[in-house]
Design an enzyme around this catalytic site. Structure first.
Site, mmCIF file in Angstrom:
data_model
loop_
_atom_site.group_PDB
_atom_site.id
_atom_site.type_symbol
_atom_site.label_atom_id
_atom_site.label_comp_id
_atom_site.label_asym_id
_atom_site.label_seq_id
_atom_site.Cartn_x
_atom_site.Cartn_y
_atom_site.Cartn_z
ATOM 1 C CG HIS A 374 44.669 -17.218 97.279
ATOM 2 N ND1 HIS A 374 45.247 -15.997 97.527
ATOM 3 C CD2 HIS A 374 45.671 -18.116 97.272
ATOM 4 C CE1 HIS A 374 46.557 -16.148 97.647
ATOM 5 N NE2 HIS A 374 46.840 -17.425 97.494
ATOM 6 C CE LYS A 567 36.752 -4.778 92.326
ATOM 7 N NZ LYS A 567 37.587 -4.995 93.491
ATOM 8 N NE ARG A 568 39.640 -12.171 84.773
ATOM 9 C CZ ARG A 568 40.278 -13.223 84.270
ATOM 10 N NH1 ARG A 568 41.598 -13.270 84.292
ATOM 11 N NH2 ARG A 568 39.622 -14.202 83.708
ATOM 12 C CE LYS A 573 36.995 -10.616 91.195
ATOM 13 N NZ LYS A 573 37.878 -10.376 92.354
ATOM 14 C CB THR A 678 45.320 -6.874 96.582
ATOM 15 O OG1 THR A 678 45.031 -7.430 95.306
ATOM 16 C CG2 THR A 678 45.656 -7.981 97.550
ATOM 17 C CE LYS A 682 47.451 -3.949 93.864
ATOM 18 N NZ LYS A 682 47.073 -5.000 92.903
HETATM 19 N N1 GPQ Z 1 41.964 -14.976 93.741
HETATM 20 CL CL1 GPQ Z 1 40.978 -18.697 94.128
HETATM 21 C C1 GPQ Z 1 42.306 -14.896 92.406
HETATM 22 O O1 GPQ Z 1 42.728 -13.838 91.932
HETATM 23 N N2 GPQ Z 1 42.177 -15.982 91.622
HETATM 24 C C2 GPQ Z 1 41.769 -17.167 92.099
HETATM 25 O O2 GPQ Z 1 41.662 -18.151 91.355
HETATM 26 C C3 GPQ Z 1 41.462 -17.230 93.478
HETATM 27 C C4 GPQ Z 1 41.545 -16.137 94.268
HETATM 28 C C5 GPQ Z 1 42.101 -13.766 94.573
HETATM 29 C C6 GPQ Z 1 40.907 -13.469 95.462
HETATM 30 O O3 GPQ Z 1 39.727 -13.487 94.695
HETATM 31 C C7 GPQ Z 1 41.127 -12.106 96.097
HETATM 32 O O4 GPQ Z 1 40.099 -11.806 96.995
HETATM 33 C C8 GPQ Z 1 42.472 -12.084 96.820
HETATM 34 O O5 GPQ Z 1 42.763 -10.778 97.243
HETATM 35 C C9 GPQ Z 1 43.587 -12.564 95.906
HETATM 36 O O6 GPQ Z 1 43.273 -13.825 95.352
HETATM 37 C C10 GPQ Z 1 44.915 -12.686 96.621
HETATM 38 O O7 GPQ Z 1 44.777 -13.399 97.803
#
Ligand code: GPQ
Length: 833
Positions: A374, A567-568, A573, A678, A682
């Site tokens: 991811h 988002k976080r 980001k 994601t 949405k």
């Molecule tokens: N993602 Cl490695 C997280 O939410 N937490 C994590 O620790 C890691 C990945 C996310 C990623 O940043 C997004 O771009 C993806 O859409 C999401 O995972 C699902 O794949």
């Protein structure tokens, strides 16, 4: 016990089960029954909280029946099952979802109204199940919804944290973390005190000689912690399939107390032991895209993985099949590297406990596992010190070394004399201290590795896992672009839009086949339809405006353009780019004459998201957003033209309110850093447009909806490396408009400049790693285009409708079908009612 009940008797019992309610009156009776008996309250003092509890219990009863039948069916048919191992499941609320999936929300609405309640208020009573950080955990939750809705025999396995992601409070503009104790009353989980597994830690390994003369390893000593199963039913939409999410909770293996110690008068230490064991599943680590290498985290990982594998193997053994059939019956997907020890644990079970030969066992293991990556961010790639693994899991370390040995032998054969290659791909990093590279272990132990969007899957093949593509060839690596469940993210979050869409798409079929949205396309030019569409968006904005007023006291104009980034909080980001842009907009407005200002489009900039508690820079970004908001929001010269809102404690249920209310959302990561994203999906699905970079799934969204329906800006992933190099070794001049923004911050406009100096220095003096300055101009230009475009409402709304019509690809159903076909080789279990 089970076997001693004669079949006719059992059949008679199940025929005579109390029938679930099917209408409003039946629902009401059930609610009253639960209030008066289960909750032991009188209907006279049934408040909203009791009404929530009773409503949930009524729906839960219904789910249990489908759930039991699903489990029976899956056991009876005994087809291949999928196991989704994830340390995070960000489920959000369950009641609304259960009502919609079961299809009796209207009955509940009417019944609650009769009892004097508004269904929204009752739904609003539920505490989010927030056992995840962000996208990764929410993806797992969407996947569970799709697996059940598509009738796949599937289980989720996770940890039952007593504390989920912390609750965020904003005090004087700063984030403060408050523990999220969510288990007070949770009708959606079922403790299974009879389903327990003893999990071993520490100890030592000795060798023994078996009857056949071969040696075997025995892992003994150490301590035992007990895993107890808690099951959560996962209802599919418009199907009786109700799958299971099994969450493990830790407790001391000796039962309540160590009575030996207790009787010896050492009461305190026996309680302390109990508490130590419970610590394992106590708290979710609040980091997103970051690994901190804490011992307790490794304990969590092994505890969860070992309990899950024990359960999976136990279920397989019931079928009395041979081990050669294991991988035909079991597919295990690793959600990131967190569950990678499962590979080692299965090899240990097959080798040490079941007595299989290494090669036979290893063949089964690699056929069983798939690994999803991811992120490419180096700080998120898990590594564990060899010494820590040795101490906690001595036998596992031996097995890891053996896996590595055999793996490196094959590499050596294919790349003779290439020492560097061996060093690069080794599972063990020869650093000080030595480290176990979990991603390497996951790749070596799986038959497929996938990224989560096309760009991301290409990047892992050309950067972090490049050498492995040479070793295994390209076919081991694949892409499965993420998706979202349209049930929660359209039907549940935006009921009016969902209904309007259904009216043009021939009913609710689009909720199970999202490509049917394309039937909307013909209506984008229909003025009456556009009006209805716009009216729904406006109503959603009014609702968000009310929430903003309630929680911040700030009045925002629902006619303004709502520009949202939730988002976080993370430097990659780039919320800092957004807030610098807001400041620039403010300066521009301030520089205008009153006449000119009147011509400007009013905007509301909405931010939301949590910073990891130890991520200082992310916390500074939150502080700056709040500081800017508190100045701009009371500037009477500016009024409605610009408002800046930070919504505290962003979570799934708030996302369900925010997504439908956005006109524009920001997905502006430095190109090449966001694996997929994601929420971009949405927001578009809810009729909002995107401003974004060519990153993650934005690229595929653009391909699907068309370039004219998205506002792209900024440098491309392929240029990032050169730009960073130039910052560090060439000249690095900062964008002049951005310099003005910095100057304003430094003049004290938003409070003590010192508070923000590190953020500015990161751009000016520390190499601007995230390319904020490089992208600033194009970002601001693109915002100007947004304003222009929004002025033409007919065209804007057409763009929104056209985009929604073309979003069919981004359903998590499509995504799950791709995993099922390409990685798991599993089929849905058709339900004959
Ligand atoms: N993602 Cl490695 C997280 O939410 N937490 C994590 O620790 C890691 C990945 C996310 C990623 O940043 C997004 O771009 C993806 O859409 C999401 O995972 C699902 O794949």
């Amino acid at each position: 016990v089970e076997a001693s009940i004669p079949e006719p008797q059992r059949a008679a019992w199940s025929r005579n089960q109390i029938q679930s309610f099917t209408d409003k009156d039946g629902f009401e009776k059930e609610v009253v029954r639960h209030v008066e008996t289960t909750l032991a309250r009188s209907m006279f003092n049934c408040d909203e909280s009791a009404a929530y509890s009773a409503t949930s219990l009524a729906f839960r009863d219904r789910l249990i029946k489908d759930w039991n039948k699903t489990q029976q069916r899956q056991t009876y048919r005994d087809t291949k099952r999928v196991y989704y191992l994830s340390l995070e499941f960000l489920m959000g609320r369950a009641l609304d979802n259960a009502m919609l999936n079961v299809g009796l929300k209207d009955a509940a609405k009417g019944g609650l109204a009769d009892l004097g309640f508004r269904i929204e208020d009752i739904i609003g009573q539920e505490h989010d199940a927030a056992l995840g950080n962000g996208g990764l955990g929410r993806l797992a939750a969407c996947f569970l919804d799709s697996l059940a809705s598509l009738n796949y025999p599937a289980w989720g396995y996770g940890l039952r944290y007593r504390y989920g992601i912390f609750k965020q409070e904003i005090i004087d503009g700063y984030q403060v973390e408050v523990p999220d104790y969510w288990l007070d009353f949770n009708p959606w989980e079922f403790p299974r005190h009879d389903v327990t597994v003893d999990i071993q830690f520490f100890g030592h390994v000795s060798k023994t000689t078996k009857d056949d003369g071969k040696t075997a390893a025995i892992w003994e000593g150490g301590e035992i912690v007990q895993a107890v199963a808690y099951d959560v039913p996962i209802p599919g939409y418009d199907t009786p399939t109700t799958n299971n999410l099994r969450l493990w909770s830790s407790k001391a293996s000796g039962g309540e107390f160590d009575f030996q110690k207790f009787n010896n008068g050492d009461y305190e230490s026996s309680v302390a032991e109990q508490q130590r064991a419970e610590t394992i599943s106590a708290v979710l680590y609040p980091n997103d895209n970051l690994e901190r290498g804490k011992e307790l985290r490794l304990k969590q990982q092994y505890f969860w993985v070992a309990a899950s594998l024990y359960d999976i193997v136990r279920r397989f053994k019931k079928s009395k099949r041979g081990w050669n059939e294991f991988a035909d019956q079991v597919a295990i997907q690793l959600n990131d590297t967190h569950p990678t020890l499962a590979i080692v644990e299965l090899q240990r079970i097959l080798l040490d406990i079941e007595g299989l030969e290494w090669d036979v066992a290893w063949d089964i293991v690699t056929k069983t596992f798939g690994y999803t990556n991811h992120t490419v961010l180096p700080e998120a790639l898990e590594k564990w010190p060899v010494g820590l693994v040795q101490y906690l899991l001595p036998r596992h370390l031996q097995i890891i070394y053996d896996i590595n040995l055999y793996f490196l032998q094959t590499v050596e054969k294919a790349f003779p004399k290439d020492r560097d290659m061996l060093t690069r791909v080794s599972i063990i990093e020869e650093s000080q201290p030595k480290m176990v590279r979990m991603a390497h272990l996951a790749i070596v132990g799986s038959h497929k590795v996938n990224g989560v969007a096309e760009l991301h899957s290409d990047l892992i093949k050309t950067t972090i896992f490049k050498d492995f593509v040479e070793v295994y060839g390209p076919d081991k690596f694949t892409n499965v672009t993420n998706g979202i469940t349209p049930r929660r993210w359209l039907h549940q979050a935006n009921p009016r839009l969902s209904e309007l869409i259904a009216s043009k798409c021939g009913g609710n079929g689009f909720l199970k086949d999202l490509t049917q949205l394309n039937r909307l396309e013909a209506h984008a030019k229909d003025a009456a339809f556009r009006r209805e569409w716009a009216e729904i968006k406006y109503a959603n904005k009014v609702r968000l405006a009310k929430h903003i007023k309630n929680v911040t006291g700030v009045t925002v104009n629902p006619a303004a353009l709502f520009d949202v980034q939730v988002k976080r909080i993370h430097e990659y980001k780039r919320q800092q780019l957004n807030i610098f842009g807001v400041i620039h907009r403010y300066l521009t407005l301030k520089g205008m004459s009153v006449e000119e200002r009147k011509k400007q489009l009013p905007r509301v900039s909405v931010f939301g998201g949590k910073a990891a508690p130890g991520y200082w820079m992310a916390k500074q970004i939150i502080h700056l957003i709040n500081a800017v908001g508190s100045v701009i929001n009371k500037d009477e010269e500016i009024g409605d033209l610009l408002k800046v809102i930070f919504l505290e404690d962003y979570n799934v249920s708030k996302a369900e309110m925010i997504c439908p209310a956005s006109d524009l959302s920001e997905h502006i990561s430095t190109a090449g850093t966001e694996a997929s994203g994601t929420s971009n999906m949405k927001f578009v699905l809810n009729g909002g447009l995107i401003i974004g970079t060519c990153d993650g799934a934005n690229i595929e969204i653009t391909r699907e909806i068309g370039e004219s329906n998205i506002f792209l800006f900024g440098n491309l992933a392929e240029d990032v490396e050169d730009l960073r190099h130039a910052h560090n070794y060439g000249s690095h001049s900062i964008d002049s408009d951005l310099e003005k923004v910095f100057g304003t911050i430094e003049s004290g406009t938003f409070g003590t400049p010192h508070d923000f100096s590190a953020m500015i220095a990161a751009v000016r003096h520390h190499g601007d790693y995230y390319l904020v300055s490089d992208d600033f101009h194009s970002y601001m230009e693109t915002h100007r285009l947004v304003d222009e475009s929004y002025r033409n409402q007919d065209e804007w709304v057409s763009k929104c409708i056209t985009s929604v019509a073309r979003m069919g690809f981004f359903s998590s159903d499509r995504c799950i079908n791709e995993y099922a076909d390409g990685i798991w080789n599993v089929e849905p279990l058709v339900v004959q009612e």
